[in-house]
Design a protein around this motif. Sequence first.
Motif, PDB file in Angstrom:
ATOM      1  N   LYS A   1       0.829  -1.210   0.000  1.00  0.00           N
ATOM      2  CA  LYS A   1       0.000   0.000   0.000  1.00  0.00           C
ATOM      3  C   LYS A   1       0.864   1.261   0.000  1.00  0.00           C
ATOM      4  CE  LYS A   1      -3.730  -0.047   2.510  1.00  0.00           C
ATOM      5  NZ  LYS A   1      -4.732   0.055   3.585  1.00  0.00           N
TER       6      LYS A   1
ATOM      7  N   ASP B   1      -7.369   1.075  -1.422  1.00  0.00           N
ATOM      8  CA  ASP B   1      -8.085  -0.124  -1.009  1.00  0.00           C
ATOM      9  C   ASP B   1      -7.525  -1.277  -1.848  1.00  0.00           C
ATOM     10  OD1 ASP B   1      -9.848  -2.239  -0.633  1.00  0.00           O
ATOM     11  OD2 ASP B   1     -11.637  -0.983  -0.699  1.00  0.00           O
TER      12      ASP B   1
ATOM     13  N   ASP C   1      -7.698  -4.475  -1.591  1.00  0.00           N
ATOM     14  CA  ASP C   1      -8.638  -5.554  -1.930  1.00  0.00           C
ATOM     15  C   ASP C   1      -9.433  -5.181  -3.179  1.00  0.00           C
ATOM     16  OD1 ASP C   1      -7.834  -7.182   0.167  1.00  0.00           O
ATOM     17  OD2 ASP C   1      -9.389  -6.425   1.529  1.00  0.00           O
ATOM     18  N   ARG C   2      -9.918  -3.959  -3.229  1.00  0.00           N
ATOM     19  CA  ARG C   2     -10.697  -3.500  -4.383  1.00  0.00           C
ATOM     20  C   ARG C   2      -9.836  -3.468  -5.651  1.00  0.00           C
ATOM     21  NH1 ARG C   2     -14.762  -0.344  -6.549  1.00  0.00           N
ATOM     22  NH2 ARG C   2     -14.062   1.349  -7.889  1.00  0.00           N
TER      23      ARG C   2
ATOM     24  N   THR D   1      -6.248   6.774   0.616  1.00  0.00           N
ATOM     25  CA  THR D   1      -5.815   5.510   1.198  1.00  0.00           C
ATOM     26  C   THR D   1      -6.234   4.407   0.244  1.00  0.00           C
ATOM     27  OG1 THR D   1      -6.115   6.399   3.419  1.00  0.00           O
ATOM     28  CG2 THR D   1      -5.948   3.995   3.206  1.00  0.00           C
TER      29      THR D   1
ATOM     30  N   GLN E   1       0.568   4.499  -2.373  1.00  0.00           N
ATOM     31  CA  GLN E   1       0.265   5.782  -1.746  1.00  0.00           C
ATOM     32  C   GLN E   1       1.328   6.830  -2.081  1.00  0.00           C
ATOM     33  OE1 GLN E   1      -0.809   5.112   2.275  1.00  0.00           O
ATOM     34  NE2 GLN E   1      -2.221   6.820   2.278  1.00  0.00           N
TER      35      GLN E   1
END
Length: 139
Positions: free
Chosen positions: A13, A31, A33-34, A29, A17
Amino acid sequence: MVTYRKSDQILDKNRLQALFSELTRREFTPDLDRINSLIQTGSLFCYVAEEDGEWVGMCYLVPCQTAMTDKLWIEDVVVHSSARGKGIGRGLLEFALEDGCKRFPGCVFYLTSRPSRVAARKLYTDLGFQEYETGVFKK
């Protein structure tokens, strides 16, 4: 040396970011998983530029198939400010465009870019993109 590749999964992540903070001032932030679900279903293709093991650039291709044509939207093109001026954006887009053409022969590529992004817009025209006289509407 810079390498370009299609990423089949995003695990970090912080890498994402760091690049998105270059693209927008608003807090973001990711996501994972998405994003990874979209990648796994073929709804999103993620391309990264790496230098010395670090992500220095990325972009997405988003397929949109209609009755008339296959379209690929290019989204979130970003090169980290520390890596700009080295041709990474060009290399990344050329890699993504070539892969997109293989996956969707005969497709048409689209992208949007703010007028303030002068260098990016020059790159897009250098790569053969033409600005349409249409507006993008958002709700």
